[in-house]
Design an enzyme around this catalytic site. Structure first.
Site, PDB file in Angstrom:
ATOM      1  CD  GLU A 268      -8.609  17.234  13.373  1.00 31.35           C
ATOM      2  OE1 GLU A 268      -8.312  18.206  14.353  1.00 31.35           O
ATOM      3  OE2 GLU A 268      -8.049  16.082  13.439  1.00 31.35           O
TER       4      GLU A 268
ATOM      5  CB  CYS B   4      -5.521  20.347  19.827  1.00 30.10           C
ATOM      6  SG  CYS B   4      -3.638  19.612  19.994  1.00 30.10           S
TER       7      CYS B   4
END
Length: 173
Positions: A43, A52
């Site tokens: 991540e 994202c």
């Protein structure tokens, strides 16, 4: 209007290992330090919000809850958000994937994919059904199916799923 980076480099990054240290010291998560490292490395850690690859406003270590554009977070805030998100993923694994019967590597890997894909996506998946049925090796072999984000295959997910599958298979063969 506050702009938000698409790549996650809008502002300062934070150290995944520092956040892991804070979360591990709380003693509330079941996921091992190795499992947390897998999730954190996949991540990465960002103090400032970013969008994202799936188009979701995100901050910290994959946190999508209560993110506000332009709000920079401290290590303590990032750790608190991440711990809450990890605990939610663990709860899902325990409830829908036979979590109490998984070895640590399986539990860590399944928590990682659940953290990433979400409980709603995972709870009725073939993988979770196989874990419920005690077909652990077969379930671990399902990881490579989960490599798409925003409708396209993502190289980062291919790598993450390979690492999760390897972690899951340890001790199951």
């Amino acid at each position: 209007m506050v702009s938000v980076s698409r790549k996650g480099v809008f502002g300062g990054t934070c150290a995944v290992m520092t956040i892991i240290g804070i979360v591990v010291s709380s003693g509330t998560v079941t996921t091992s330090e190795a499992g947390l490292k897998l999730i954190g490395d996949a991540e990465s850690c960002h103090r400032d919000p970013y969008v994202c690859p799936a188009g979701v406003l995100t901050d910290g270590i994959g946190n999508t809850h209560g993110v506000k554009a332009g709000v920079r977070k401290s290590d303590a805030q990032i750790a608190a958000d991440w711990e809450k998100n990890i605990l939610q993923a663990e709860s899902c694994v325990n409830k829908y994937a036979n979590g109490k019967k998984l070895n640590q590597g399986q539990f860590d890997a399944v928590t990682s994919i659940t953290f990433n894909a979400g409980c709603g996506q995972m709870q009725n998946s073939t993988m979770f059904r196989m874990f419920r049925d005690g077909k652990f090796t077969e379930a671990c072999n399902q990881f490579p199916r989960w490599i798409y984000g925003g409708g396209k295959q993502l190289p980062g997910l291919v790598n993450r799923r390979e690492r999760e599958k390897a972690m899951c298979l340890r001790g199951t063969l």
